[in-house]
Design a protein around this motif. Structure first.
Motif, short mmCIF file in Angstrom:
data_model
loop_
_atom_site.label_atom_id
_atom_site.label_comp_id
_atom_site.label_asym_id
_atom_site.label_seq_id
_atom_site.Cartn_x
_atom_site.Cartn_y
_atom_site.Cartn_z
N GLU A 1 -73.68 -51.46 47.74
CA GLU A 1 -74.61 -50.61 48.48
C GLU A 1 -74.16 -50.36 49.90
OE1 GLU A 1 -78.44 -52.38 48.25
OE2 GLU A 1 -78.68 -52.04 46.10
N THR A 2 -73.36 -51.27 50.44
CA THR A 2 -73.00 -51.15 51.86
C THR A 2 -71.51 -51.08 52.14
OG1 THR A 2 -73.02 -53.57 52.08
CG2 THR A 2 -75.07 -52.40 52.55
N LYS A 3 -70.67 -51.30 51.12
CA LYS A 3 -69.24 -51.42 51.41
C LYS A 3 -68.40 -51.04 50.21
CE LYS A 3 -65.98 -54.73 53.45
NZ LYS A 3 -65.79 -56.12 53.98
N ILE A 4 -67.13 -50.69 50.49
CA ILE A 4 -66.15 -50.45 49.44
C ILE A 4 -65.22 -51.66 49.39
CG2 ILE A 4 -64.23 -48.99 48.70
CD1 ILE A 4 -65.56 -46.67 50.14
N TRP A 5 -64.99 -52.17 48.17
CA TRP A 5 -64.21 -53.39 48.00
C TRP A 5 -62.90 -53.09 47.30
CZ3 TRP A 5 -66.45 -57.63 50.28
CH2 TRP A 5 -67.81 -57.51 50.59
N ASP A 6 -61.88 -53.83 47.69
CA ASP A 6 -60.52 -53.69 47.17
C ASP A 6 -60.33 -54.72 46.05
OD1 ASP A 6 -57.76 -54.14 46.80
OD2 ASP A 6 -57.28 -53.48 48.82
N VAL A 7 -60.14 -54.25 44.81
CA VAL A 7 -60.05 -55.14 43.65
C VAL A 7 -58.65 -55.07 43.05
CG1 VAL A 7 -60.91 -55.58 41.31
CG2 VAL A 7 -62.50 -54.91 43.13
N GLY A 8 -58.04 -56.23 42.82
CA GLY A 8 -56.71 -56.27 42.23
C GLY A 8 -56.73 -55.96 40.73
N VAL A 9 -55.67 -55.30 40.26
CA VAL A 9 -55.54 -54.92 38.85
C VAL A 9 -54.10 -55.16 38.41
CG1 VAL A 9 -55.73 -53.04 37.16
CG2 VAL A 9 -57.28 -53.11 39.13
N VAL A 10 -53.92 -55.71 37.21
CA VAL A 10 -52.60 -55.76 36.60
C VAL A 10 -52.63 -54.90 35.35
CG1 VAL A 10 -53.11 -57.88 35.29
CG2 VAL A 10 -50.74 -57.20 35.72
N THR A 11 -51.60 -54.07 35.18
CA THR A 11 -51.50 -53.17 34.03
C THR A 11 -50.18 -53.43 33.32
OG1 THR A 11 -52.82 -51.47 35.12
CG2 THR A 11 -51.39 -50.75 33.31
N ALA A 12 -50.22 -53.52 32.00
CA ALA A 12 -49.02 -53.71 31.19
C ALA A 12 -48.65 -52.39 30.55
CB ALA A 12 -49.26 -54.77 30.12
N ALA A 13 -47.39 -51.99 30.73
CA ALA A 13 -46.91 -50.73 30.15
C ALA A 13 -45.60 -50.97 29.43
CB ALA A 13 -46.73 -49.68 31.24
N ASP A 14 -45.30 -50.12 28.46
CA ASP A 14 -44.02 -50.16 27.76
C ASP A 14 -42.94 -49.67 28.72
OD1 ASP A 14 -41.77 -48.93 26.11
OD2 ASP A 14 -42.93 -49.93 24.55
N ARG A 15 -41.92 -50.46 28.94
CA ARG A 15 -40.90 -50.10 29.94
C ARG A 15 -40.05 -48.92 29.50
NH1 ARG A 15 -36.83 -55.23 30.07
NH2 ARG A 15 -35.61 -53.83 31.37
N THR A 16 -40.03 -48.62 28.20
CA THR A 16 -39.24 -47.51 27.69
C THR A 16 -39.98 -46.18 27.77
OG1 THR A 16 -38.10 -49.00 26.16
CG2 THR A 16 -37.93 -46.64 25.73
N THR A 17 -41.28 -46.21 27.44
CA THR A 17 -42.05 -44.97 27.34
C THR A 17 -43.09 -44.80 28.44
OG1 THR A 17 -43.76 -45.97 25.94
CG2 THR A 17 -41.81 -45.07 24.84
N GLY A 18 -43.47 -45.88 29.12
CA GLY A 18 -44.55 -45.83 30.10
C GLY A 18 -45.93 -45.87 29.49
N LYS A 19 -46.02 -46.02 28.17
CA LYS A 19 -47.32 -46.08 27.52
C LYS A 19 -48.05 -47.37 27.91
CE LYS A 19 -49.61 -46.02 23.00
NZ LYS A 19 -49.40 -45.96 21.53
N VAL A 20 -49.29 -47.23 28.34
CA VAL A 20 -50.07 -48.38 28.81
C VAL A 20 -50.63 -49.16 27.63
CG1 VAL A 20 -52.15 -49.06 30.07
CG2 VAL A 20 -50.61 -47.34 31.02
N SER A 21 -50.45 -50.48 27.66
CA SER A 21 -50.99 -51.35 26.61
C SER A 21 -52.36 -51.89 26.99
CB SER A 21 -50.03 -52.52 26.34
OG SER A 21 -48.79 -52.06 25.88
N TRP A 22 -52.50 -52.36 28.24
CA TRP A 22 -53.77 -52.89 28.68
C TRP A 22 -53.79 -52.99 30.20
CZ3 TRP A 22 -52.76 -57.20 31.52
CH2 TRP A 22 -51.66 -57.98 31.19
N SER A 23 -55.01 -53.12 30.75
CA SER A 23 -55.21 -53.39 32.17
C SER A 23 -56.25 -54.49 32.32
CB SER A 23 -55.68 -52.14 32.92
OG SER A 23 -54.63 -51.22 33.09
N TYR A 24 -56.09 -55.29 33.33
CA TYR A 24 -57.04 -56.37 33.61
C TYR A 24 -57.41 -56.32 35.08
CZ TYR A 24 -59.25 -60.96 33.65
OH TYR A 24 -60.15 -61.99 33.78
#
Length: 388
Positions: free
Chosen positions: A74-97
């Motif tokens: 309600e009062t602030k914007i927060w910076d949240v960390g994310v890790v994303t797993a992608a295929d290194r050959t195609t760039g297709k995303v498998s998941w994010s946490y």
């Protein structure tokens, strides 16, 4: 190597979703060594961004992307960390946490991520209730989340041990706490270290105590077991956080300036025995490369192993600062005024080169002739370099 900007992803209704798209858009680079990208990820929100260089998961075709996204209270914007797993050959995303759970306090700070050889990802998150250590497995699922003491940095050691460092709150003697946890989140031990410390090769923690010129080095194993204390020669000055390496599968290499002798490299074995010393130029640059190490001095790049000089070549680098780094595939990365070069550690010949452009925020060499490009903070592209 760090990247200057950051990426994003989000969790919607509890389902892990990546907020970007993958395409094969044309190259923004103009150098002849960089052609069209293999793939590109463009995030939907231009407010989110990359925080660290992509990390290749060993023995897999997966790459991890560290990012942040923004959430609103309600009062602030927060910076949240994310890790994303992608295929290194195609760039297709498998998941994010996302390292924030709805209904818990908003995060004040998220650490840089640490990665184990098994593919687990670790992050420290501080909020109004304290600090938590998150562990996420290679399938994007939570292993565990545990409360930990006040710490800011997490390191994954070669044996799977996690070291957590409090570098902001010294005790009455001026030392800082380090805690060791196993891969299951169980605390193993703790130690007090000096303000200047180094994590060397994923094998050692080195603590420098005392004034410059009269300091001692306490060397610990990955579980914070004390291995030995090394006392440098009288008057010797070293900055252990930027002057220590591991070579030859476990020997320490330490740079120091010794009165009347000048700059030297000193090699110690895992028991603290001095193996040898080598005099180098005062403005030399040093970097370990797998079993060996390189020294750049007086216009020459020299390759050494534990027995001595292997080969050398003339190389003109920009003064006053020479930047020489070890890459993930144990090649040599050299900075120059015009760009970057990847050098074969056996022959010292350049294999690849790529530019350092004003329009591009950063390049990151990922190994095997590939580089990542970060542009406009929220765009990530993978390029294959042409051999020289």
């Amino acid at each position: 190597m760090k990247l200057v900007n950051r990426i994003a992803s989000g969790i919607i209704a509890g389902v892990l979703l990546f907020s970007g798209t993958v395409s094969a858009a044309g190259s923004s680079a103009t150098d002849t060594q960089i052609k069209d990208p293999e793939w590109k990820i463009t995030l939907e929100s231009k407010l989110d961004g990359f925080t660290e260089a992509p990390y290749y998961v060993p023995n897999s075709n997966m790459v991890y992307l560290q990012s942040y996204t923004l959430i609103n209270s309600e009062t602030k914007i927060w910076d949240v960390g994310v890790v994303t797993a992608a295929d290194r050959t195609t760039g297709k995303v498998s998941w994010s946490y996302q390292f924030y759970q709805k209904g818990t306090p908003y995060p004040w700070r998220t650490s840089k991520f640490a990665y184990s050889k098994s593919g687990s990802v670790y992050a420290l998150v501080s909020d109004a209730l304290g600090t938590k250590l998150y562990s996420v497995n290679a399938q994007g699922k939570s292993n565990w989340t545990i409360p930990v003491p006040e710490v800011q940095d997490v390191y994954a050691m070669n044996d799977g041990t996690l070291l957590l460092v409090n570098r902001e709150t010294p005790d009455s003697s001026g030392k800082f706490k380090v805690y060791a946890y196993n891969a299951n989140g169980k605390k193993i031990s703790e130690q007090s270290v000096g303000e200047m410390y180094a994590i060397a090769g994923g094998q050692y923690l080195i603590s420098q105590l005392g004034k410059l010129g009269s300091s001692k080095l306490d060397v610990f194993g990955p579980k914070l077991n004390r291995l030995f204390t090394y006392t440098p020669p009288s008057g010797a000055v070293t900055y252990i956080n930027e002057s220590s390496w591991v070579i030859n599968n476990g020997d320490l290499l330490i740079r120091m300036n010794i009165p009347k002798s000048g700059n030297k490299l000193i090699s110690l074995n895992a028991q603290g025995k001095t193996l040898w010393g080598r005099t180098i130029a005062g403005n030399a640059s040093v970097q370990s490369v797998g079993q060996s190490y390189v020294v750049y001095e007086n216009g020459e790049l020299k390759l050494f192993d534990a027995k001595g000089l292997i080969t050398k070549r003339n190389l003109k680098l920009s003064d006053p600062m020479h930047v020489i780094l070890n890459t993930s595939d144990n090649k040599i990365l050299v900075y120059s005024e015009d760009g970057r070069s990847i050098i074969d550690p056996n022959t010292l010949k350049a294999i690849y080169s790529y530019p350092f452009g004003q329009q591009v925020l950063e390049y990151y060499y990922a190994g095997d002739g590939y580089v990542y490009e970060i542009k406009d903070a929220y765009q990530l592209s993978l390029y294959k370099l042409a051999k020289l």
